[in-house]
Design an enzyme around this catalytic site. Structure first.
Site, PDB file in Angstrom:
ATOM      1  N   ASP A  43       0.788  -1.247   0.000  1.00 16.59           N
ATOM      2  CA  ASP A  43       0.000   0.000   0.000  1.00 16.59           C
ATOM      3  C   ASP A  43       0.821   1.299   0.000  1.00 16.59           C
ATOM      4  O   ASP A  43       1.796   1.410   0.737  1.00 16.59           O
ATOM      5  CB  ASP A  43      -0.869   0.096   1.253  1.00 16.59           C
ATOM      6  CG  ASP A  43      -1.613  -1.172   1.571  1.00 16.59           C
ATOM      7  OD1 ASP A  43      -1.533  -2.124   0.808  1.00 16.59           O
ATOM      8  OD2 ASP A  43      -2.274  -1.190   2.619  1.00 16.59           O
ATOM      9  N   TRP A  67       6.033 -10.268   1.141  1.00 17.31           N
ATOM     10  CA  TRP A  67       5.477  -9.500   2.258  1.00 17.31           C
ATOM     11  C   TRP A  67       6.132  -9.925   3.577  1.00 17.31           C
ATOM     12  O   TRP A  67       6.345 -11.108   3.812  1.00 17.31           O
ATOM     13  CB  TRP A  67       3.961  -9.720   2.319  1.00 17.31           C
ATOM     14  CG  TRP A  67       3.279  -8.832   3.319  1.00 17.31           C
ATOM     15  CD1 TRP A  67       2.840  -7.570   3.114  1.00 17.31           C
ATOM     16  CD2 TRP A  67       2.960  -9.156   4.678  1.00 17.31           C
ATOM     17  NE1 TRP A  67       2.272  -7.076   4.264  1.00 17.31           N
ATOM     18  CE2 TRP A  67       2.337  -8.028   5.233  1.00 17.31           C
ATOM     19  CE3 TRP A  67       3.152 -10.278   5.489  1.00 17.31           C
ATOM     20  CZ2 TRP A  67       1.890  -7.988   6.561  1.00 17.31           C
ATOM     21  CZ3 TRP A  67       2.710 -10.235   6.802  1.00 17.31           C
ATOM     22  CH2 TRP A  67       2.083  -9.108   7.324  1.00 17.31           C
ATOM     23  N   ASP A 182      -5.366   0.936   9.497  1.00 14.61           N
ATOM     24  CA  ASP A 182      -5.270   1.829   8.338  1.00 14.61           C
ATOM     25  C   ASP A 182      -5.849   3.230   8.586  1.00 14.61           C
ATOM     26  O   ASP A 182      -6.715   3.704   7.835  1.00 14.61           O
ATOM     27  CB  ASP A 182      -5.923   1.173   7.097  1.00 14.61           C
ATOM     28  CG  ASP A 182      -5.382  -0.224   6.827  1.00 14.61           C
ATOM     29  OD1 ASP A 182      -4.252  -0.510   7.288  1.00 14.61           O
ATOM     30  OD2 ASP A 182      -6.063  -1.027   6.164  1.00 14.61           O
ATOM     31  N   GLU A 234     -10.454  -2.705   4.176  1.00 25.75           N
ATOM     32  CA  GLU A 234      -9.145  -2.140   4.487  1.00 25.75           C
ATOM     33  C   GLU A 234      -9.045  -0.725   3.910  1.00 25.75           C
ATOM     34  O   GLU A 234      -9.826  -0.322   3.052  1.00 25.75           O
ATOM     35  CB  GLU A 234      -8.025  -3.019   3.900  1.00 25.75           C
ATOM     36  CG  GLU A 234      -8.084  -4.450   4.434  1.00 25.75           C
ATOM     37  CD  GLU A 234      -6.899  -5.314   4.018  1.00 25.75           C
ATOM     38  OE1 GLU A 234      -6.301  -5.946   4.894  1.00 25.75           O
ATOM     39  OE2 GLU A 234      -6.571  -5.369   2.823  1.00 25.75           O
TER      40      GLU A 234
HETATM   41  C1  FRU Z   1      -3.858  -3.651   2.713  1.00 30.17           C
HETATM   42  C2  FRU Z   1      -3.209  -4.075   4.007  1.00 30.17           C
HETATM   43  C3  FRU Z   1      -3.593  -3.133   5.134  1.00 30.17           C
HETATM   44  C4  FRU Z   1      -2.481  -3.312   6.115  1.00 30.17           C
HETATM   45  C5  FRU Z   1      -1.290  -3.529   5.193  1.00 30.17           C
HETATM   46  C6  FRU Z   1      -0.268  -4.481   5.732  1.00 30.17           C
HETATM   47  O1  FRU Z   1      -3.233  -4.124   1.578  1.00 30.17           O
HETATM   48  O2  FRU Z   1      -3.585  -5.413   4.310  1.00 30.17           O
HETATM   49  O3  FRU Z   1      -4.866  -3.364   5.688  1.00 30.17           O
HETATM   50  O4  FRU Z   1      -2.324  -2.201   6.943  1.00 30.17           O
HETATM   51  O5  FRU Z   1      -1.802  -4.012   3.967  1.00 30.17           O
HETATM   52  O6  FRU Z   1       0.868  -4.536   4.928  1.00 30.17           O
END
Ligand code: FRU
Length: 535
Positions: A43, A67, A182, A234
Site C-alpha cells: 500500500d 510480504w 489503516d 481495508e
Molecule cells: C492492505 C493491508 C492493510 C495493512 C497492510 C499491511 O493491503 O492489508 O490493511 O495495513 O496491507 O501490509
C-alpha cells in the site's frame, strides 16, 4: 566421481527448470510508474504534500521480495512523476515483553497516513519548530506466529520527513482488538479538527474519530455493513470531491459531495478490489446516498477499478493551490498495483510491486446518478516523446498493425465507432500468439490478459476483466497506458477504469487495431512513446 557427476546433472537440470524461465533482473520494471529499487512493496501510505515535495511512503519489506517485516519506505517527488527514493522512514521494531521480559514482541508498521501539523497543535514538533510532519500508522503487534493487537500510533518529523521519531506515549488509539487498522487522517477546516477513518476490518465497518491534537481521539460515528462485504475492509479514505458540470469542468460555485473509498471485494468473486460510497459528511457522520450512482451490477457496490490490480488507494493531503486553479480541488489518489490473490508470486526481481499513475478524481452527473471519474494527472503529458497518429481507419472484419515493434512503455488515445462489429479494440504487447487485448464487446469494455505472457506463476492470474460501458454519441474513447508490466485503461473520460498487470516475454511488441464480425471505425489513434521517469 559418480556422485560428483550425478550432482552436476541434478544441478544442471535444476538450473534449467528453476532459472531457465526467469527473466534477468529489471526485465519487468515499469519505466514511469513508481517501484522501489528493490524488495517488496504494498500500500501507498502517508501521501502528503509539504514544502515543495510530494511524499510517498509505502508498505515495505527491507529484507526481502515478499510480504513481511512491514515498515514504511519513503520517496519524494516535485511533480508526482519523478520519484527519488529515500532511506527507510519507519521500521518494524522488537521489544521484550512477558514476565521478566523473556518474550520478544514485534511491532510492524502497517498502513496509515501523514499530515502537516501547522502551528504545532500536537505539541510534538520540537521546540522552535512551527510545523512538523506527523505520521499516523497501525502498529501490528505479534509474538512468534501469534498476532496480538492492532492499534494506532504517531511518529513525527521536523526535517521534511527525512528522519522520524515515534511518539513516546504510543499507542494513541487502542481498542484491544486485532482487526483495527489503516488510519486515514485529514484536517477538517470547518470545525478546526482532524478526522480519522479507520477500519474494523472483519466487521466491515469504518469508525470515524476526531481530534484537536492528534493524540486524543474521540469516536464520533460508524459506517458500514453495506456494499461489498465478501472480504475484509481495508484502507478507508474519506474526502470531499467536486461535482463536475455537464461539460466536464468544475465550476467555481460547484457542488461538493463526499466519497468514502474502501478496499474490499471485487466484482469477480474471490478477489479484492476497491468500492466507493457517495454521500455527505457533516464533520461527525457519513451519510450515504443510496441513489448515487445506482449500482450497475446487482449485489455489487460501486466499483472503483474493474481490473485486478488497483488496491489500497488513498488521497493526498494538503495539495498545493496549483491543483485547484479551476475551482475546488479534485483529490489525487495513488493505488498499489497488485492483488492479494497472487501478490507474493509476481515474477519480478529485484523488486515486487508498483504504484499507479496518480489519479485525479471527481464526480460526474450521469443518467444513473453521480459517477466517479478518474483521470491520470495531466502532468503525465510531460513524458510524451515520439508520436504516431492515424485518422479515420475503417476496418471491416480486419486488423491493422499500428506499430511493428515498439518498446512497451507508451500512452494511447483512441476514439472509435464500434459500428456493427462484434468486437473492436486494440492488441498490445503482441508477439505471435502473445497479446493483451483491450476490446469493446456487447456493451462491455474488456481487458483480456489470458495470453499476455507469463501467466503461469499463479492459477489466479490469467483472466478477462470487464466493465459496463456505453458509447457516447456513438463513440468509445480510450486512454491507455502501457508500462512494461503495467496496463491502465481509462474509458470515456475516466468513467470506467481497468488496471491490470501483464508479464510479456519480450520488452517490445506490436500494437494492432482490429474489428471482428463487422465494421468499425477508429476516428483517431495516437501513440506516444513515454520517457522513463526513474531517478
Ligand atoms: C492492505 C493491508 C492493510 C495493512 C497492510 C499491511 O493491503 O492489508 O490493511 O495495513 O496491507 O501490509
Amino acid at each position: 566421481m559418480r556422485k560428483f557427476l550425478i550432482t552436476i546433472i541434478v544441478l544442471a537440470a535444476l538450473s534449467h527448470t528453476v532459472f531457465g524461465q526467469a527473466k534477468q533482473a529489471e526485465f519487468y520494471r515499469p519505466q514511469y510508474h513508481f517501484s522501489a529499487p528493490e524488495n517488496w512493496i504494498n500500500d501507498p501510505n502517508g501521501l502528503v504534500y509539504y514544502d515543495g515535495e510530494y511524499h510517498l511512503f509505502y508498505q515495505y519489506n527491507p529484507f526481502g521480495n515478499v510480504w513481511g517485516h512491514m515498515s514504511w519506505g519513503h520517496a519524494v517527488s516535485k511533480d508526482l512523476l519523478h520519484w527519488r527514493n529515500l532511506s527507510l522512514a519507519l521500521s518494524e521494531y522488537t521489544h521484550p515483553s512477558g514476565s521478566g521480559g523473556k518474550e520478544l514482541t514485534k511491532t510492524a508498521i502497517f498502513s496509515g497516513s501523514a499530515v502537516v501539523d501547522k502551528g504545532n497543535k500536537s505539541g510534538l514538533c520540537p521546540t522552535g519548530t512551527k510545523d512538523c510532519m506527523v505520521a499516523i500508522y497501525t502498529g501490528n503487534v505479534t509474538q512468534g506466529d501469534q498476532q496480538l493487537a492492532q492499534h494506532q500510533n504517531l511518529a513525527y518529523s521536523a526535517n521534511r520527513g527525512r528522519t522520524w521519531i515515534p511518539y513516546a506515549n504510543n499507542p494513541v488509539l487502542d481498542l484491544k482488538t486485532k482487526e483495527f487498522r489503516d488510519p486515514n487522517v485529514f484536517w477538517y477546516a470547518p470545525q478546526n479538527k482532524w478526522i480519522m477513518s479507520a477500519v474494523k476490518a472483519t466487521e466491515h465497518r469504518v469508525a470515524f474519530y476526531e481530534s484537536k491534537n492528534l493524540k486524543d481521539w474521540k469516536l464520533m460515528s460508524h459506517f458500514g455493513q453495506q456494499g461489498d462485504t465478501t472480504k475484509v475492509w481495508e484502507c478507508p479514505a474519506l474526502m470531499p470531491v467536486p461535482v463536475l458540470n455537464e461539460t466536464g469542468n468544475s465550476a467555481q460555485n460547484q457542488q461538493h459531495k463526499w466519497i468514502l473509498f474502501i478496499s474490499a471485494g471485487h466484482p469477480q468473486k474471490g478477489f479484492v478490489g476497491m468500492q466507493y460510497f457517495v454521500g455527505d459528511f457533516d464533520g461527525t457522520t457519513f451519510k450515504v446516498d443510496k441513489e448515487n450512482p445506482k449500482p450497475i451490477l446487482p449485489a455489487v457496490s460501486n466499483v472503483v477499478d474493474y481490473g485486478k490490480d488497483y488496491y489500497a488507494a488513498i488521497q493526498y493531503n494538503d495539495l498545493p493551490a496549483r491543483h485547484h486553479s479551476d475551482g475546488p480541488h479534485k483529490p489525487i489518489m495513488v493505488g498499489w498495483l497488485n492483488n492479494w490473490e497472487y501478490a507474493n508470486k509476481l515474477p519480478t526481481t529485484p523488486f515486487k510491486g508498483a504504484m499507479s499513475i496518480p489519479r485525479q478524481i471527481a464526480l460526474k452527473r450521469t443518467p444513473t446518478g453521480l459517477q466517479l471519474v478518474q483521470q491520470p494527472i495531466s502532468e503525465i503529458t510531460s513524458l510524451r516523446g515520439v508520436k504516431t497518429e492515424r485518422r479515420a481507419v475503417k476496418l471491416n472484419n480486419q486488423s491493422e498493425i499500428l506499430e511493428e515493434s515498439t518498446n512497451n512503455a507508451y500512452e494511447i488515445e483512441a476514439e472509435f465507432i464500434p459500428g456493427n462489429a462484434r468486437r473492436v479494440g486494440l492488441k498490445l504487447a503482441k508477439n505471435g500468439n502473445e497479446e493483451t487485448i483491450i476490446q469493446y464487446v456487447n456493451g462491455k469494455l474488456q481487458l483480456d490478459r489470458r495470453k499476455s505472457g507469463d501467466v503461469s506463476f499463479s492459477d489466479r492470474f490469467a483472466s478477462v476483466e470487464e466493465a459496463p460501458l456505453s458509447p457516447k454519441n456513438g463513440v468509445i474513447k480510450l486512454h491507455i497506458f502501457v508500462d512494461k508490466s503495467v496496463v491502465e485503461v481509462f474509458a470515456n473520460d475516466g468513467e470506467r477504469v481497468i488496471t491490470d498487470l501483464i508479464f510479456p516475454n519480450k520488452q517490445t511488441g506490436s500494437i494492432e487495431l482490429f474489428a471482428e464480425g463487422g465494421t468499425a471505425e477508429f476516428k483517431h489513434v495516437t501513440v506516444w512513446q513515454l520517457k522513463p521517469a526513474r531517478q
